[in-house]
Design a protein around this motif. Structure first.
Motif, PDB file in Angstrom:
ATOM      1  N   ASP A 160       0.821  -1.207   0.000  1.00  0.00           N
ATOM      2  CA  ASP A 160       0.000   0.000   0.000  1.00  0.00           C
ATOM      3  C   ASP A 160       0.856   1.258   0.000  1.00  0.00           C
ATOM      4  OD1 ASP A 160      -2.605   1.230   0.066  1.00  0.00           O
ATOM      5  OD2 ASP A 160      -2.185   1.801   2.139  1.00  0.00           O
ATOM      6  N   ARG A 161       2.110   1.134   0.398  1.00  0.00           N
ATOM      7  CA  ARG A 161       3.003   2.297   0.430  1.00  0.00           C
ATOM      8  C   ARG A 161       3.835   2.435  -0.844  1.00  0.00           C
ATOM      9  NH1 ARG A 161       3.424   0.052   5.634  1.00  0.00           N
ATOM     10  NH2 ARG A 161       5.457  -0.904   5.196  1.00  0.00           N
ATOM     11  N   MET A 162       3.621   1.521  -1.805  1.00  0.00           N
ATOM     12  CA  MET A 162       4.348   1.563  -3.078  1.00  0.00           C
ATOM     13  C   MET A 162       3.360   1.761  -4.220  1.00  0.00           C
ATOM     14  SD  MET A 162       6.581  -1.460  -4.911  1.00  0.00           S
ATOM     15  CE  MET A 162       7.676  -1.653  -3.504  1.00  0.00           C
ATOM     16  N   ASP A 163       3.708   2.613  -5.188  1.00  0.00           N
ATOM     17  CA  ASP A 163       2.792   2.832  -6.304  1.00  0.00           C
ATOM     18  C   ASP A 163       2.861   1.676  -7.301  1.00  0.00           C
ATOM     19  OD1 ASP A 163       4.537   3.645  -8.771  1.00  0.00           O
ATOM     20  OD2 ASP A 163       5.355   4.848  -7.131  1.00  0.00           O
ATOM     21  N   TRP A 164       1.832   1.573  -8.109  1.00  0.00           N
ATOM     22  CA  TRP A 164       1.685   0.454  -9.055  1.00  0.00           C
ATOM     23  C   TRP A 164       2.752   0.506 -10.146  1.00  0.00           C
ATOM     24  CZ3 TRP A 164       0.359  -4.204  -9.247  1.00  0.00           C
ATOM     25  CH2 TRP A 164      -0.235  -4.844 -10.336  1.00  0.00           C
ATOM     26  N   TRP A 165       3.125   1.717 -10.575  1.00  0.00           N
ATOM     27  CA  TRP A 165       4.187   1.858 -11.570  1.00  0.00           C
ATOM     28  C   TRP A 165       5.504   1.311 -11.013  1.00  0.00           C
ATOM     29  CZ3 TRP A 165       8.890   4.345 -11.553  1.00  0.00           C
ATOM     30  CH2 TRP A 165       9.527   4.487 -12.799  1.00  0.00           C
ATOM     31  N   ARG A 166       5.824   1.660  -9.782  1.00  0.00           N
ATOM     32  CA  ARG A 166       7.069   1.197  -9.170  1.00  0.00           C
ATOM     33  C   ARG A 166       7.045  -0.324  -8.983  1.00  0.00           C
ATOM     34  NH1 ARG A 166      11.717   3.706  -8.926  1.00  0.00           N
ATOM     35  NH2 ARG A 166      10.651   5.588  -8.221  1.00  0.00           N
ATOM     36  N   PHE A 167       5.915  -0.844  -8.578  1.00  0.00           N
ATOM     37  CA  PHE A 167       5.797  -2.293  -8.387  1.00  0.00           C
ATOM     38  C   PHE A 167       6.096  -3.030  -9.684  1.00  0.00           C
ATOM     39  CE2 PHE A 167       3.315  -6.190  -8.703  1.00  0.00           C
ATOM     40  CZ  PHE A 167       3.612  -6.837  -7.517  1.00  0.00           C
ATOM     41  N   LEU A 168       5.489  -2.584 -10.792  1.00  0.00           N
ATOM     42  CA  LEU A 168       5.717  -3.244 -12.084  1.00  0.00           C
ATOM     43  C   LEU A 168       7.152  -3.049 -12.547  1.00  0.00           C
ATOM     44  CD1 LEU A 168       2.380  -2.209 -13.865  1.00  0.00           C
ATOM     45  CD2 LEU A 168       2.938  -4.451 -12.908  1.00  0.00           C
ATOM     46  N   SER A 169       7.691  -1.858 -12.318  1.00  0.00           N
ATOM     47  CA  SER A 169       9.075  -1.589 -12.730  1.00  0.00           C
ATOM     48  C   SER A 169      10.048  -2.517 -12.021  1.00  0.00           C
ATOM     49  CB  SER A 169       9.448  -0.134 -12.435  1.00  0.00           C
ATOM     50  OG  SER A 169       8.634   0.755 -13.165  1.00  0.00           O
ATOM     51  N   ALA A 201      -4.305  -1.724  -6.530  1.00  0.00           N
ATOM     52  CA  ALA A 201      -4.320  -2.192  -7.916  1.00  0.00           C
ATOM     53  C   ALA A 201      -4.352  -3.713  -7.983  1.00  0.00           C
ATOM     54  CB  ALA A 201      -3.111  -1.647  -8.661  1.00  0.00           C
ATOM     55  N   LEU A 202      -3.424  -4.367  -7.302  1.00  0.00           N
ATOM     56  CA  LEU A 202      -3.357  -5.821  -7.392  1.00  0.00           C
ATOM     57  C   LEU A 202      -4.588  -6.466  -6.777  1.00  0.00           C
ATOM     58  CD1 LEU A 202      -1.757  -8.248  -8.330  1.00  0.00           C
ATOM     59  CD2 LEU A 202      -0.561  -8.251  -6.130  1.00  0.00           C
ATOM     60  N   ALA A 203      -5.086  -5.920  -5.671  1.00  0.00           N
ATOM     61  CA  ALA A 203      -6.287  -6.472  -5.053  1.00  0.00           C
ATOM     62  C   ALA A 203      -7.459  -6.442  -6.021  1.00  0.00           C
ATOM     63  CB  ALA A 203      -6.633  -5.691  -3.785  1.00  0.00           C
ATOM     64  N   GLU A 204      -7.626  -5.323  -6.731  1.00  0.00           N
ATOM     65  CA  GLU A 204      -8.748  -5.216  -7.661  1.00  0.00           C
ATOM     66  C   GLU A 204      -8.589  -6.177  -8.831  1.00  0.00           C
ATOM     67  OE1 GLU A 204     -10.842  -1.883 -10.544  1.00  0.00           O
ATOM     68  OE2 GLU A 204     -10.247  -1.339  -8.515  1.00  0.00           O
ATOM     69  N   TYR A 205      -7.411  -6.215  -9.428  1.00  0.00           N
ATOM     70  CA  TYR A 205      -7.231  -7.073 -10.600  1.00  0.00           C
ATOM     71  C   TYR A 205      -7.279  -8.550 -10.238  1.00  0.00           C
ATOM     72  CZ  TYR A 205      -6.044  -2.842 -13.137  1.00  0.00           C
ATOM     73  OH  TYR A 205      -6.099  -1.591 -13.710  1.00  0.00           O
ATOM     74  N   ALA A 206      -6.777  -8.905  -9.071  1.00  0.00           N
ATOM     75  CA  ALA A 206      -6.775 -10.314  -8.676  1.00  0.00           C
ATOM     76  C   ALA A 206      -8.179 -10.823  -8.383  1.00  0.00           C
ATOM     77  CB  ALA A 206      -5.879 -10.511  -7.455  1.00  0.00           C
ATOM     78  N   GLU A 207      -9.088  -9.928  -7.993  1.00  0.00           N
ATOM     79  CA  GLU A 207     -10.416 -10.351  -7.561  1.00  0.00           C
ATOM     80  C   GLU A 207     -11.517 -10.002  -8.564  1.00  0.00           C
ATOM     81  OE1 GLU A 207     -10.959  -8.680  -3.679  1.00  0.00           O
ATOM     82  OE2 GLU A 207      -9.153  -9.629  -2.874  1.00  0.00           O
TER      83      GLU A 207
END
Length: 454
Positions: A160-169, A201-207
């Motif tokens: 939750d403290r990391m943005d989705w762009w950074r996670f994918l990068s 982001a991941l919670a929404e896409y996973a579910e």
């Protein structure tokens, strides 16, 4: 573990993420209300009122707009024709159980509103089925649910403290992968993925369903459900054009004052207004500091819908949509499977792109939108027979389309915003498990009634 189950489990363990949070002191503990006031006739307010009426409790809804539905806003773009588009909430998801149940209860039919997506990227157009992401990202996407299920609570908090762009990068995906995911995913969250929590982001896409809950739409317009619910609640219980400016609480209950000087009293209040409007109300006594800070911190997505009526459906198939790296951003067939030669493509822009399109004169805005489609279809200006626009970033009652929890906010802000304050309870899509869906607004409205009556 689904997001809701994760939150409930954390609450049972006594963690800092506990939801629902402990309430501020109430004035009427344990007493069943005889009359409840509701601010807002959007789906959350309507759902709360409908449930209260079934419980035999009198309700009065005060709605600032001149219509019911709130951010559900159906519109007929072509004079003399019955085609309907959505300027607000668009999709009913395959897993949206309450919306589907209510549609069945009110005899409303839905149709398949799924699309197959073309891509316009760096000046090249690729039709649906002809483009993909790298094998590494495709594999990750196919296995995202199992990845999500394996994460520990601590790992989810950290996400939750990391943005989705950074996670994918950090996963090592290619620049093209991340560019395209930026284009795709920002349409879901209403802002750049650099502003979106990787947990959310991941919670929404996973579910979500395969199409990320972009599955169905109500025949005749999504506002048909709002209108049906309003009739069931009773027209006499829904007062339009009533902007609440002051809320007073006392031992006797709650008193609301409207901008026209009218006063309404009841035992309890459910406030379903977006945070912008909540902050415009003069609360007496004042809202607790933690709640006030949370209201100021939560931002709403800047989304604009810019529908264009074309003299013919040149895109060639009913289930057409297209993601682009142009200012127009995302296009989809707004009159899908509706009769007529003419058709509407809706340009759906988010964040800075939406702000730019809204600020332009009509002619300049049209050029920018059509230029986004030029690599696929050339000059389309001769086919334009009408246009309209609605920019939710400047909507007078929400100043945004739906709530967008930023980095590190999900577990901190929502507990504060969900707390009842004396005789006042809060609901709305911003307090739902997911933001931006009619289902979430309905769930929130119904859940707050259960909380009030428990």
């Amino acid at each position: 573990m689904k997001r809701r189950d994760f939150l409930q489990t954390t609450a049972l363990l006594g963690g800092a993420l506990a939801l629902p949070a402990k309430a501020y002191p109430t004035l009427l503990p344990g007493k069943k209300p005889q009359h409840v006031l509701i601010i807002g006739a959007g789906f959350s307010g309507l759902a709360a009122a409908y449930k209260l009426k079934k419980e035999g409790i009198k309700v009065t809804i005060l709605e600032a707009r001149n219509r019911v539905g709130g951010r559900v806003f159906s519109h007929q773009p072509i004079n003399g024709e019955s085609q309907t588009i959505e300027l607000g909430a668009e999709w009913v998801g395959a897993s949206h159980e309450r919306v589907l149940e209510l549609c069945n209860e009110f005899n409303l039919e839905l149709f398949d509103n799924r699309f197959e997506t073309d891509l316009i990227y760096r000046g090249e157009h690729t039709k649906a089925g002809g483009w993909s992401l790298s094998p590494e990202l495709e594999t990750f996407w196919q296995n995202k649910q199992s990845y999500w299920d394996r994460l520990s609570s601590k790992e989810k908090e950290k996400m939750d403290r990391m943005d989705w762009w950074r996670f994918l990068s950090r996963k090592g995906f290619t620049d093209r992968d991340i560019d395209i995911r930026e284009l795709l995913d920002s349409t879901d969250f209403g802002e750049s993925i650099r502003k979106v929590s990787s947990y959310c982001a991941l919670a929404e896409y996973a579910e979500s369903s395969e199409k990320n809950e972009m599955d169905l739409k109500i025949i005749g317009g999504n506002d048909q459900l709002a209108k049906k619910m309003a009739v069931a609640i009773g027209d006499e219980a829904i007062l339009l054009g009533k902007k609440v400016t002051r809320v007073d609480q006392s031992k006797e209950g709650v008193t609301l004052t409207c901008s026209n000087g009218e006063v309404y009293q009841a035992d309890r209040l459910i406030c379903t207004a977006p945070t912008y409007m909540v902050l415009k109300i003069n609360w007496q006594p004042g809202l607790p500091a933690g709640m006030s800070e949370a209201l100021h911190a939560l931002q709403y997505a800047r989304i604009g819908k810019f529908p264009i009526v074309f003299s013919e459906r040149f895109w060639g198939r009913e289930n057409f949509d297209c993601i682009t790296d142009g200012v127009g951003h995302y296009f989809y067939h707004g009159t899908k499977d509706q009769p007529g030669k003419k058709g509407v493509l809706i340009a759906y822009a988010v964040g800075d792109k939406a702000e730019v399109l809204n600020s332009q004169p009509k002619e300049a805005r049209m050029r920018l939108i059509l230029d986004s489609l030029r690599p696929a279809f050339g000059d389309l200006s001769s086919m334009v027979s009408g246009e309209t626009s609605y920019y939710w970033g400047k909507d007078a009652y929400s100043y945004g389309a739906y709530a967008q929890y930023g980095l590190g906010q999900w577990f901190d802000l929502m507990p504060e915003l969900k707390k009842p304050f004396r005789s006042v309870y809060f609901a709305g899509e911003h307090l739902a498990e997911w933001q931006g869906f009619m289902e979430g607004a309905i769930n929130s409205g119904e859940e707050v009634v259960e909380q009030m009556l428990s």
